[in-house]
Motif scaffolding. Structure first.
Motif, short mmCIF file in Angstrom:
data_model
loop_
_atom_site.label_atom_id
_atom_site.label_comp_id
_atom_site.label_asym_id
_atom_site.label_seq_id
_atom_site.Cartn_x
_atom_site.Cartn_y
_atom_site.Cartn_z
N LEU B 97 0.81 -1.22 0.00
CA LEU B 97 0.00 0.00 0.00
C LEU B 97 0.84 1.26 0.00
CD1 LEU B 97 -2.83 -1.00 2.48
CD2 LEU B 97 -2.97 -0.81 0.00
N ARG B 98 2.16 1.12 0.08
CA ARG B 98 2.99 2.32 0.10
C ARG B 98 2.81 3.10 -1.19
NH1 ARG B 98 9.06 2.99 1.61
NH2 ARG B 98 9.36 1.10 0.41
N ALA B 99 2.54 4.37 -1.06
CA ALA B 99 2.33 5.18 -2.26
C ALA B 99 3.61 5.18 -3.08
CB ALA B 99 1.95 6.60 -1.85
N PRO B 100 3.48 5.11 -4.41
CA PRO B 100 4.67 4.99 -5.25
C PRO B 100 5.63 6.17 -5.09
CG PRO B 100 2.70 5.41 -6.57
CD PRO B 100 2.25 5.17 -5.18
N GLY B 101 5.08 7.39 -5.02
CA GLY B 101 5.97 8.54 -4.95
C GLY B 101 6.47 8.84 -3.53
N ALA B 102 6.07 7.99 -2.56
CA ALA B 102 6.37 8.31 -1.17
C ALA B 102 7.86 8.47 -0.92
CB ALA B 102 5.81 7.22 -0.26
N GLY B 103 8.20 9.48 -0.21
CA GLY B 103 9.60 9.72 0.16
C GLY B 103 10.05 8.63 1.12
N PRO B 104 11.22 8.82 1.72
CA PRO B 104 11.71 7.79 2.64
C PRO B 104 10.74 7.56 3.80
CG PRO B 104 13.06 9.81 2.73
CD PRO B 104 12.09 9.98 1.62
N GLY B 105 10.37 8.61 4.49
CA GLY B 105 9.38 8.50 5.58
C GLY B 105 9.72 7.39 6.55
N VAL B 106 8.69 6.87 7.21
CA VAL B 106 8.91 5.77 8.12
C VAL B 106 8.91 4.47 7.32
CG1 VAL B 106 8.16 4.72 10.25
CG2 VAL B 106 7.59 7.11 9.78
N GLU B 107 9.88 3.63 7.56
CA GLU B 107 10.00 2.40 6.80
C GLU B 107 8.93 1.38 7.19
OE1 GLU B 107 12.05 1.35 4.20
OE2 GLU B 107 12.03 3.54 4.16
N PRO B 108 8.46 0.57 6.23
CA PRO B 108 7.42 -0.41 6.54
C PRO B 108 7.68 -1.27 7.78
CG PRO B 108 7.71 -0.28 4.19
CD PRO B 108 8.72 0.64 4.79
N PRO B 109 8.84 -1.89 7.94
CA PRO B 109 9.01 -2.76 9.11
C PRO B 109 8.77 -2.02 10.42
CG PRO B 109 10.82 -3.09 7.59
CD PRO B 109 10.05 -1.89 7.10
N LYS B 110 9.25 -0.78 10.45
CA LYS B 110 9.07 0.03 11.65
C LYS B 110 7.58 0.28 11.90
CE LYS B 110 10.27 2.91 14.85
NZ LYS B 110 8.88 2.69 15.24
N ARG B 111 6.88 0.63 10.82
CA ARG B 111 5.45 0.88 10.94
C ARG B 111 4.70 -0.34 11.42
NH1 ARG B 111 2.52 4.60 8.73
NH2 ARG B 111 3.53 6.35 7.72
N VAL B 112 5.08 -1.49 10.90
CA VAL B 112 4.39 -2.72 11.29
C VAL B 112 4.60 -2.99 12.76
CG1 VAL B 112 4.41 -5.22 11.02
CG2 VAL B 112 4.42 -3.76 9.00
N ALA B 113 5.83 -2.86 13.22
CA ALA B 113 6.12 -3.09 14.64
C ALA B 113 5.26 -2.16 15.48
CB ALA B 113 7.60 -2.86 14.91
N ASP B 114 5.17 -0.94 15.02
CA ASP B 114 4.39 0.05 15.74
C ASP B 114 2.91 -0.34 15.80
OD1 ASP B 114 4.64 2.60 17.00
OD2 ASP B 114 3.29 3.33 15.41
N ALA B 115 2.37 -0.75 14.62
CA ALA B 115 0.96 -1.12 14.57
C ALA B 115 0.68 -2.32 15.47
CB ALA B 115 0.56 -1.45 13.13
N LEU B 116 1.61 -3.28 15.48
CA LEU B 116 1.43 -4.46 16.34
C LEU B 116 1.34 -4.04 17.80
CD1 LEU B 116 3.82 -7.05 14.68
CD2 LEU B 116 1.33 -7.12 14.77
#
Ligand code: HEM
Ligand code: ATP
Ligand code: ATP
Ligand code: MG
Ligand code: MG
Lengths: 253, 209, 223, 223, 209
Positions: B97-116
């Motif tokens: 779901l990461r937007a194609p043009g998205a800058g570096p921002g928060v990396e997916p693994p980090k986001r997932v850990a956070d959501a968990l």
């Protein structure tokens, strides 16, 4: 293609119902008369073939049904396009009505063809290119009808069937070519419509005209039935809505 | 956000000439009896159902993406694979779901850990999703909201099967999202306990009921 | 755009491996159907080698056919397809990614297994490269056209059977050229490259037509 | 006890008719697979009539196979099977009723259609009674043994393929005797009644074994 | 009713040494956080899951029928066919679930009509069940409770998707059933508003949560 242009002029089903109501008896009468005349020509005027004897008479049914089998698919494809692109209210009705009729003519061509094959080739069936591609056309018709009947939501079924019909259009010429290439037992085309003696050609063309009119009669009648069926269904739905106390209008068919 | 919408299901008009707006930073709670058309409306907002009439506009969204592409949709199903673990499921959605043009921002693994962590799913993160109980599955479905950033959240009966504690968690997250300027549209029969929420009661379609 | 595409391909492959050996099952089915043929047709060896190419292709079609529902079904039922429809990746590319994953996880293994089964049917071992080559070239058409059928039958009851009915006629050209190509090598007639080129062309056409039609079929079913 | 049995048979038949012509789809599939064989094997008529019985039986097996999931799948997924498990009717009889409905709605129509397809394969028309007879006698085994596979694969993804893998070996005896019986008539050897008796015996065994095994397979999956 | 039950799912003990009784004419409400084992317990009572230890006894039931055969089980799925109409679905269950030895009693069609009225489903009776909204489907699933008489009702999250009015209807029916001497065991996160109900709180299995 009379029906085709009428379909395009008519934006709404009500006008279609009115016009088709007037047209139908004439069409039916004409097709009966012409087919009758063609059969008279075929059986009493046209000479028996020196080689094939009386079995040649099958041709006057076989060839028109084979032509109509293909034409019906063209009609379905055009209607499907009309549904997917222009969302024409009658397009789906036309596609749905044409499918069983087209399948019936295909089956008729297959049956008359195999009946003819027994005396001619000594067997009911050979895996000749033309025969095989007609059989595959028949499968496509079956697929269209099976898909439509296995989906409850009619609007959805209409869209999906239209997608399949258009995929079939891409496919049909490919099938025809591939089967042509693959097969070596091809029956040479006799070039009947142009070269053969008029005592056979004329009844054949009259018969083809009669069968085409028959097709349009059936198609128009089936379209009317379908429209009426949809109206009945909409009325029933409205009743349910009323029972649920809703004032919401029912989508007109 | 929506303008004189008419929606139909199976040839029957279900939502009739409805207009509403949801401002940034606000939540809209859809309520109404069973069969009132809440699900239908939410699915139309998510772009699955084309309106018979009317249109749906997202003002201030990016112009090159449809409104649907700026929504998170959480329906009755959770869209999680029972043979993948809880974490693998979320990681896939985060990447996908990461937007194609998205800058570096928060990396997916980090986001997932956070959501968990936020949904109390950490202890379950290595378990295949098929083993979860109904409420755990629902939490996993909701955790998807956090793995990719999207301004609009569409939630259809989000608290189904959730215990009170988890329902409270969800309410807090929704409040945080609206506080950050996001939009939430939620269909529910229960009181979610949201701040800044308007209610839209869909008409009584089933009068008998 | 592209990143989402490969993420999806990877996940679908992962699922194919994880979910109880989908690949192994397809191979097992292929083996059984090929083994059934001599039982049904009689054990005459010269007869068998004459029809070997046909049997291998038909059995491959059936094995692939049975695995087609995997392309969309699970994702439709658990709601993942809905979520994908709200993603930036167009639904056409979603369909393409899923078809591609199906080809890698089913088409290629089946193609690689065919020579071994050819031995059961007394097929000339010298035709192994031709066999693998035509099958690798032809199977993309199976996955990508099959996706159309898989998409059309999402909401239909008894998907499997209907799917087969819709899809088998679409496979006829691939079947015919595939068999002609193998027979050209095994029975020593010529025309291999011609048929092979047709196979490649069919597969390339399918990679365009398939995803477009499949996406058109999926969309209205997400209502 | 018995009333519940027939109520269930009736409902399953009603569903088979209602749900978009399950029967028609099975017949269509049968037709297509039979038609595919000559495409694969070449159009030589004398070859075709030699293998006609085998092709008709194998295609029938495959058509029936693809409709097997219908026996339990839908009822498992929508929870109806759970409710049935709490009914007075033992699960064995539930399985028997569902297999019987499958036979009536699939086995019999397929058997009746076989002679028409025989024409495509140049099968002697005189063997029509033998063809229908052996198929009606043999197809119960297909439905009742198939129920075992359908039950075993309830929880497996891509049930279709796995199901086929499990069930096809069980069908081998029926296949062999079915083909022998038809060939005895069509090609004029004797031994028809012997094979026919074996078919009946296999079917009768299957009506006992199938439901018992299927019920045993369903029960632990209801956890 | 149950005695030192130990239930396991996938090798993990989920319910550990639990004993309880429910008297005739009473309801037992199971509560507890997500993953506490409510569904597991109810499915064990319905006979789907064999206890690792302990047993389930129904006192005063008919001796020649297992406890499961005297229970109505309503789980997350409703067991209704979407291509049959609402009425056909209920009629099937009424016929199918009728006890073999049952005397004339109330005839199935009558019972079905009655159940439809009680759950406000009459106006929908000719519609295929697949067209119903989530809550309407749930009501249809619950209507099955009324088409055959059984002393014990096992309900897993029965109010999911129901609007308040329908939830009230359900509570009234449960009360009527217990008043007539029946037993009800229901797992739920919400307050059902029952008379004569005990509550059983299942322990917090999810340690971290
Ligand atoms: C089941 C078997 C058969 C099928 C499916 C079949 C199909 C067709 C089709 C599709 C056409 C129209 C072709 C076109 O206009 O391009 C056609 C025409 C024709 N068929 Fe058949 N056919 C069959 C058997 C036979 C047999 C046994 C004969 C006689 C020997 C025969 C003689 C003809 C003739 C003379 C024409 C007209 C050809 C022309 O217009 O040039 N067909 N058939
Ligand atoms: N696929 C469909 N075809 C025809 N009618 C449908 C379809 N889906 C829903 N409906 C009808 O549309 C109406 C609205 O349904 P919807 O699911 O939007 O209700 P809802 O407000 O979400 O109800 P609930 O609270 O029960 O979930 C209902 O009357 C339902 O019967
Ligand atoms: N098939 C299974 N295999 C292994 N573990 C399972 C399985 N099903 C459930 N579990 C585990 O058993 C525990 C109890 O699950 P159960 O479904 O009984 O919970 P619940 O109380 O009904 O929760 P909820 O309120 O979320 O529905 C959970 O921790 C769950 O992860
Ligand atoms: Mg809803
Ligand atoms: Mg639970």
């Amino acid at each position: 293609m009379t029906n085709q242009s009428i379909t395009q002029k008519l934006a709404n089903p009500t006008r279609f119902m009115g016009l088709s109501d007037q047209l139908l008896p004439w069409l039916a009468g004409a097709s009966a008369a012409i087919i009758g005349y063609a059969m008279y020509l075929a059986f009493f005027v046209a000479p028996p073939d020196y080689q094939q004897g009386h079995t040649v008479k099958i041709m006057f049914i076989h060839v028109p049904s084979a032509w109509l089998a293909m034409m019906a698919y063209v009609l379905i494809a055009i209607s499907s396009f009309g549904l997917l692109v222009f969302r024409h209210p009658l397009a789906d009705v036309s596609a749905k009505a044409a499918a069983p009729i087209g399948a019936a003519f295909t089956l008729l061509a297959l049956i008359t063809g195999s009946l003819w094959g027994k005396p001619m080739w000594g067997t009911y069936w050979v895996w000749d290119a033309r025969l095989t591609s007609v059989l595959l056309l028949f499968f496509l018709y079956l697929g269209l009808m099976a898909l439509r009947s296995s989906i409850e939501d009619e609007a959805l079924a209409a869209k999906l069937t239209a997608v399949l019909a258009l995929v079939g259009v891409v496919l049909l010429p490919i099938i025809k070519f591939s089967v042509d290439w693959w097969n070596t037992l091809h029956q040479p085309s006799t070039g009947l419509t142009t070269t053969v003696h008029s005592s056979i050609r004329v009844p054949l063309l009259v018969s083809a005209l009669g069968f085409s009119l028959l097709f349009f009669t059936l198609h128009l009648k089936a379209m009317r039935n379908e429209i009426l069926r949809r109206r009945v269904k909409a009325l029933r739905m409205a009743e349910v809505d009323r029972a649920q106390g809703s004032q919401a209008p029912v989508a007109a068919s | 956000m929506a303008d004189t919408l008419i929606l139909a299901r199976g040839g029957r008009t279900v939502v009739d000439r409805l207009s509403f707006t949801v401002d940034a930073g606000h939540a809209l709670v859809l309520s109404g009896a069973n069969g009132a058309g809440k699900t239908t409306l939410i699915r139309a907002l998510a772009g699955f159902l084309l309106p018979v009439e009317g249109q749906i506009v997202l003002e201030g969204g990016s112009a090159d993406r449809t409104p649907a592409e700026q929504c998170h949709f959480v329906g009755h199903q959770n869209g999680m694979k029972s043979s993948l673990t809880v974490e693998e499921n979320l990681l896939f959605w985060a990447d996908f779901l990461r937007a194609p043009g998205a800058g570096p921002g928060v990396e997916p693994p980090k986001r997932v850990a956070d959501a968990l962590t936020r949904f109390d799913l950490e202890p379950l993160s290595d378990i295949p999703a098929g083993y979860l109980s109904a409420g755990q599955k629902r939490r996993l479905g909701l955790a998807r909201l956090l793995v990719a950033e999207r301004p609009v959240w569409l939630l259809d009966e989000p608290t189904v099967s959730l215990d009170t504690r988890s329902a409270g968690l969800l309410a807090a997250l929704v409040n945080a999202h609206t506080a950050a300027g996001g939009i939430v549209v939620a269909a529910t029969h229960l009181d979610l306990g949201l701040d800044r929420a308007d209610e839209l009661r869909l008409g009584p379609r089933e009068v008998a009921a | 755009m592209m990143p989402g595409f490969w993420v999806l391909v990877r996940r679908d492959l992962q699922l194919a491996v994880r979910e109880g050996g989908a690949i192994g099952t397809a191979l097992g089915f292929y083996l059984i159907v090929v083994a059934l043929m001599p039982l049904g047709l009689g054990p005459d060896l010269s007869l068998l080698s004459r029809i070997a190419a046909g049997v291998l292709w038909i059995a491959l079609l059936l094995a692939a056919l049975l695995s087609l529902p995997r392309i969309f079904e699970a994702d439709y039922e658990d709601g993942a397809l809905e979520v994908m429809a709200t993603a930036d990746l167009p639904l056409e590319l979603v369909a393409a990614a899923k078809s591609l994953a199906h080809w890698i996880s089913t088409g290629i293994p089946l193609a690689l297994m065919a020579p071994a089964l050819g031995i059961l049917l007394n097929l000339d071992i010298g035709s192994t490269p031709a066999l693998i080559g035509t099958m690798v070239a032809g199977t993309p058409a199976i996955s990508f056209l099959g996706a159309i059928g898989a998409a059309l039958t999402l909401k239909a009851r008894r998907g499997g059977l209907l799917l087969a009915l819709l899809v088998l006629p679409l496979y006829v050209p691939t079947l015919i050229f595939g068999i002609t190509a193998i027979n050209a090598v095994a029975l020593g007639s010529d025309g291999f490259w011609q048929s092979f080129a047709m196979l490649v062309a069919l597969s390339m056409g399918a990679t365009v037509l398939g995803p477009v039609a499949a996406a058109a079929a999926v969309r209205p079913q997400l209502q």
